[in-house]
Design a protein around this motif. Structure first.
Motif, PDB file in Angstrom:
ATOM      1  N   LEU A  27     -31.181 -31.015   3.335  1.00  0.00           N
ATOM      2  CA  LEU A  27     -29.762 -31.039   2.982  1.00  0.00           C
ATOM      3  C   LEU A  27     -29.296 -29.661   2.525  1.00  0.00           C
ATOM      4  O   LEU A  27     -28.222 -29.185   2.909  1.00  0.00           O
ATOM      5  CB  LEU A  27     -29.514 -32.065   1.874  1.00  0.00           C
ATOM      6  N   LYS A  28     -30.122 -29.024   1.727  1.00  0.00           N
ATOM      7  CA  LYS A  28     -29.777 -27.687   1.232  1.00  0.00           C
ATOM      8  C   LYS A  28     -29.668 -26.689   2.377  1.00  0.00           C
ATOM      9  O   LYS A  28     -28.888 -25.734   2.322  1.00  0.00           O
ATOM     10  CB  LYS A  28     -30.821 -27.227   0.218  1.00  0.00           C
ATOM     11  N   ALA A  29     -30.456 -26.916   3.428  1.00  0.00           N
ATOM     12  CA  ALA A  29     -30.413 -26.053   4.612  1.00  0.00           C
ATOM     13  C   ALA A  29     -29.316 -26.473   5.587  1.00  0.00           C
ATOM     14  O   ALA A  29     -29.259 -25.997   6.716  1.00  0.00           O
ATOM     15  CB  ALA A  29     -31.766 -26.072   5.320  1.00  0.00           C
ATOM     16  N   ASN A  30     -28.431 -27.371   5.136  1.00  0.00           N
ATOM     17  CA  ASN A  30     -27.253 -27.805   5.906  1.00  0.00           C
ATOM     18  C   ASN A  30     -27.580 -28.647   7.131  1.00  0.00           C
ATOM     19  O   ASN A  30     -26.845 -28.627   8.124  1.00  0.00           O
ATOM     20  CB  ASN A  30     -26.371 -26.620   6.300  1.00  0.00           C
ATOM     21  N   TYR A  31     -28.668 -29.403   7.075  1.00  0.00           N
ATOM     22  CA  TYR A  31     -28.928 -30.393   8.110  1.00  0.00           C
ATOM     23  C   TYR A  31     -28.254 -31.697   7.707  1.00  0.00           C
ATOM     24  O   TYR A  31     -28.182 -32.048   6.520  1.00  0.00           O
ATOM     25  CB  TYR A  31     -30.426 -30.620   8.285  1.00  0.00           C
ATOM     26  N   GLU A  32     -27.773 -32.420   8.702  1.00  0.00           N
ATOM     27  CA  GLU A  32     -27.231 -33.752   8.462  1.00  0.00           C
ATOM     28  C   GLU A  32     -28.371 -34.752   8.586  1.00  0.00           C
ATOM     29  O   GLU A  32     -29.111 -34.743   9.568  1.00  0.00           O
ATOM     30  CB  GLU A  32     -26.139 -34.080   9.482  1.00  0.00           C
ATOM     31  N   ILE A  33     -28.505 -35.613   7.594  1.00  0.00           N
ATOM     32  CA  ILE A  33     -29.598 -36.585   7.565  1.00  0.00           C
ATOM     33  C   ILE A  33     -29.088 -37.953   8.015  1.00  0.00           C
ATOM     34  O   ILE A  33     -28.076 -38.445   7.515  1.00  0.00           O
ATOM     35  CB  ILE A  33     -30.196 -36.706   6.152  1.00  0.00           C
ATOM     36  N   VAL A  34     -29.786 -38.540   8.965  1.00  0.00           N
ATOM     37  CA  VAL A  34     -29.489 -39.900   9.414  1.00  0.00           C
ATOM     38  C   VAL A  34     -30.705 -40.759   9.089  1.00  0.00           C
ATOM     39  O   VAL A  34     -31.796 -40.535   9.623  1.00  0.00           O
ATOM     40  CB  VAL A  34     -29.197 -39.957  10.923  1.00  0.00           C
ATOM     41  N   PHE A  35     -30.533 -41.719   8.188  1.00  0.00           N
ATOM     42  CA  PHE A  35     -31.623 -42.624   7.811  1.00  0.00           C
ATOM     43  C   PHE A  35     -31.643 -43.828   8.748  1.00  0.00           C
ATOM     44  O   PHE A  35     -30.586 -44.344   9.145  1.00  0.00           O
ATOM     45  CB  PHE A  35     -31.447 -43.113   6.368  1.00  0.00           C
ATOM     46  N   ALA A  36     -32.847 -44.282   9.069  1.00  0.00           N
ATOM     47  CA  ALA A  36     -32.983 -45.462   9.937  1.00  0.00           C
ATOM     48  C   ALA A  36     -34.285 -46.172   9.625  1.00  0.00           C
ATOM     49  O   ALA A  36     -35.230 -45.569   9.094  1.00  0.00           O
ATOM     50  CB  ALA A  36     -32.953 -45.047  11.409  1.00  0.00           C
ATOM     51  N   ASN A  37     -34.343 -47.456   9.941  1.00  0.00           N
ATOM     52  CA  ASN A  37     -35.599 -48.210   9.854  1.00  0.00           C
ATOM     53  C   ASN A  37     -35.544 -49.392  10.828  1.00  0.00           C
ATOM     54  O   ASN A  37     -34.506 -49.650  11.449  1.00  0.00           O
ATOM     55  CB  ASN A  37     -35.917 -48.635   8.409  1.00  0.00           C
ATOM     56  N   SER A  78     -33.320 -49.837  16.671  1.00  0.00           N
ATOM     57  CA  SER A  78     -33.043 -50.321  18.027  1.00  0.00           C
ATOM     58  C   SER A  78     -31.624 -49.992  18.485  1.00  0.00           C
ATOM     59  O   SER A  78     -31.324 -50.017  19.685  1.00  0.00           O
ATOM     60  CB  SER A  78     -33.274 -51.832  18.110  1.00  0.00           C
ATOM     61  N   ASP A  79     -30.729 -49.667  17.534  1.00  0.00           N
ATOM     62  CA  ASP A  79     -29.342 -49.331  17.880  1.00  0.00           C
ATOM     63  C   ASP A  79     -29.182 -47.854  18.248  1.00  0.00           C
ATOM     64  O   ASP A  79     -28.123 -47.456  18.740  1.00  0.00           O
ATOM     65  CB  ASP A  79     -28.408 -49.653  16.707  1.00  0.00           C
ATOM     66  N   ILE A  80     -30.210 -47.056  17.975  1.00  0.00           N
ATOM     67  CA  ILE A  80     -30.131 -45.629  18.291  1.00  0.00           C
ATOM     68  C   ILE A  80     -30.578 -45.436  19.733  1.00  0.00           C
ATOM     69  O   ILE A  80     -31.737 -45.656  20.075  1.00  0.00           O
ATOM     70  CB  ILE A  80     -30.994 -44.804  17.317  1.00  0.00           C
ATOM     71  N   THR A  81     -29.657 -45.033  20.581  1.00  0.00           N
ATOM     72  CA  THR A  81     -29.920 -44.916  22.013  1.00  0.00           C
ATOM     73  C   THR A  81     -30.676 -43.628  22.341  1.00  0.00           C
ATOM     74  O   THR A  81     -30.752 -42.703  21.531  1.00  0.00           O
ATOM     75  CB  THR A  81     -28.610 -44.924  22.813  1.00  0.00           C
ATOM     76  N   VAL A 103     -40.097 -47.574  16.848  1.00  0.00           N
ATOM     77  CA  VAL A 103     -40.724 -46.388  16.269  1.00  0.00           C
ATOM     78  C   VAL A 103     -41.447 -45.621  17.374  1.00  0.00           C
ATOM     79  O   VAL A 103     -41.340 -44.395  17.491  1.00  0.00           O
ATOM     80  CB  VAL A 103     -41.699 -46.759  15.140  1.00  0.00           C
ATOM     81  N   GLY A 104     -42.174 -46.360  18.206  1.00  0.00           N
ATOM     82  CA  GLY A 104     -42.871 -45.742  19.328  1.00  0.00           C
ATOM     83  C   GLY A 104     -41.915 -45.068  20.288  1.00  0.00           C
ATOM     84  O   GLY A 104     -42.177 -43.966  20.787  1.00  0.00           O
ATOM     85  N   ARG A 105     -40.790 -45.712  20.548  1.00  0.00           N
ATOM     86  CA  ARG A 105     -39.787 -45.142  21.447  1.00  0.00           C
ATOM     87  C   ARG A 105     -39.242 -43.829  20.888  1.00  0.00           C
ATOM     88  O   ARG A 105     -39.104 -42.835  21.615  1.00  0.00           O
ATOM     89  CB  ARG A 105     -38.642 -46.145  21.641  1.00  0.00           C
ATOM     90  N   VAL A 106     -38.962 -43.804  19.598  1.00  0.00           N
ATOM     91  CA  VAL A 106     -38.459 -42.589  18.947  1.00  0.00           C
ATOM     92  C   VAL A 106     -39.485 -41.470  19.024  1.00  0.00           C
ATOM     93  O   VAL A 106     -39.175 -40.329  19.395  1.00  0.00           O
ATOM     94  CB  VAL A 106     -38.082 -42.888  17.478  1.00  0.00           C
ATOM     95  N   LEU A 107     -40.737 -41.787  18.682  1.00  0.00           N
ATOM     96  CA  LEU A 107     -41.790 -40.767  18.689  1.00  0.00           C
ATOM     97  C   LEU A 107     -42.020 -40.218  20.095  1.00  0.00           C
ATOM     98  O   LEU A 107     -42.242 -39.009  20.269  1.00  0.00           O
ATOM     99  CB  LEU A 107     -43.080 -41.346  18.114  1.00  0.00           C
ATOM    100  N   LYS A 108     -41.963 -41.080  21.096  1.00  0.00           N
ATOM    101  CA  LYS A 108     -42.173 -40.612  22.474  1.00  0.00           C
ATOM    102  C   LYS A 108     -41.058 -39.661  22.908  1.00  0.00           C
ATOM    103  O   LYS A 108     -41.303 -38.707  23.656  1.00  0.00           O
ATOM    104  CB  LYS A 108     -42.297 -41.808  23.432  1.00  0.00           C
TER     105      LYS A 108
END
Length: 388
Positions: free
Chosen positions: A56-66, A109-112, A140-145
């Motif tokens: 955050l301090k480095a000005n990145y936008e954080i998107v939390f998901a689970n 699952s909503d993150i395309t 999780v596997g889909r995101v990592l791939k």
């Protein structure tokens, strides 16, 4: 209040380009032990917040998901000042997990796939909870791939690396033969006896070894982080700063990759998104010397002339560095951030300079319009050397 202002700054897009980081947290509030009992757990506070606060301090936008899109549960064991540098930092961490984007995370699952393309990196904090869901979740596997395919920085800490097991394709585990670390067997045996009061189904280190990972560990409860290609892993809660530094360094390399280096002289009018060679000597970036990376973020109360201030600072710094041990100086800037690589003849020379009156003046000038985000030794050679 200061932290809330920082969060407000980072969550309201004040910079020209807002790079996104995906932070994946467990949906589980328990871990099932070997005897079938369920032990209350969740995410580990410092492992989540130390890296996120730096981002955050480095000005990145954080998107939390689970996986479920539910509010993550904090492991009570981690809510302890011993894992933080001060009471203030501990309180800042507690405030962070009250923000709406954390309380109401995105459902994975909503993150395309298209949306994933917009993220620059992904981070998985620890706590025992990932052992329950992240290690086998299809999304999780889909995101990592995705992040593996595009070699985008992928950071996981403590029990977080167990999520890597979810990333399988037609050829098997995508991280086979990667160097990595995770909570060690000795650390886990201590946790079983003193925290879980029962045995786990499998020790996380053994699970990754069995899958084909090349595991390494430091002494219990000491900092240890490993980077292999895009993958960055940390062993335990005390590895949070080391992992954060490696993650930020990898993100910097990604940001400047492919940029043509432009020569700097005292007449240069600094432009954003341009990589400048402001060196005053003949640094050996490939070999001898002590290379550090610096990231500074525009103060929220500074003038709108950040680039002009930075240009003046670079000229001042070049005069200060010349014949004082810093021969290499490569600089890149956005509207809000400075990134600098500095090549020193050796570590002691750098320490002597910054301990001198001239060095103090140089630091004070930078601090007049920037907040420090990162100042650390470079763990890999600068990216422009790889591109020659």
């Amino acid at each position: 209040m200061k932290f809330l202002l920082i969060v407000a700054l980072c969550l309201t897009c004040l910079c020209a380009e807002k790079s996104k980081i995906l932070v994946v947290v467990s949906s589980s509030d328990y871990i099932t032990l070997a005897d079938g009992t369920k032990h209350k757990t969740g995410f580990f506070l410092s492992e989540l917040t130390i890296p996120v606060m730096a981002l955050l301090k480095a000005n990145y936008e954080i998107v939390f998901a689970n996986p479920k899109g539910n509010t993550p549960t904090m492991d009570a064991v981690g809510d302890n000042i011993q894992y933080f540098s001060s009471k203030e930092e501990h309180q800042q961490a507690k405030e962070l997990i009250k923000i709406q984007s954390f309380i109401n995370p995105r459902k994975l699952s909503d993150i395309t796939e298209k949306e994933l393309e917009g993220f620059k990196g992904v981070f998985f904090p620890g706590g025992h909870a990932p052992m329950e869901d992240l290690c086998r979740d299809i999304n999780v596997g889909r995101v990592l791939k995705h992040f593996h395919k595009y070699q985008k920085p992928t950071a996981l800490i403590c029990h977080g690396p167990i999520a890597l097991l979810s990333a399988q394709n037609e050829n098997g585990w995508i991280y086979k033969d990667y160097k990595m670390t995770i909570f060690s067997d000795d650390e886990e045996k201590f946790a079983q006896e003193n925290i879980l009061h029962g045995k786990m189904k499998v020790l996380p280190s053994q699970a990754l070894k069995n899958a084909g990972g090349e595991l390494s560990h430091a002494k219990s409860w000491t900092s240890h982080a490993v980077r292999d290609r895009e993958l960055i892993t940390g062993q335990n809660p005390n590895s949070d700063h080391e992992l954060t530094h490696l993650f930020l360094e990898a993100l910097v390399k990604q940001k400047i990759s492919g940029k043509k280096i432009t020569a700097w002289d005292k007449t240069t009018r600094m432009q954003v998104d341009t990589l400048y060679n402001a060196s005053t000597g003949n640094p050996n970036w490939q070999g001898d010397g002590h290379i550090v990376i610096y990231i500074g973020c525009k103060k929220d109360d500074s003038s709108k002339n950040f680039i002009k201030q930075l240009q003046a600072h670079v000229n001042m710094a070049r005069k200060s560095f010349k014949e004082n041990g810093c021969e290499g100086y490569v600089v890149y800037a956005t509207q809000d951030i400075e990134i600098a690589y500095l090549w020193w003849t050796d570590l002691q020379t750098m320490k002597d300079f910054f301990g001198s009156e001239l060095g103090q003046a140089c630091m004070n000038d930078a601090k007049s319009f920037m907040d420090d985000v990162l100042f650390t030794a470079v763990s890999e050679k600068p990216v422009w050397l790889n591109e020659k």
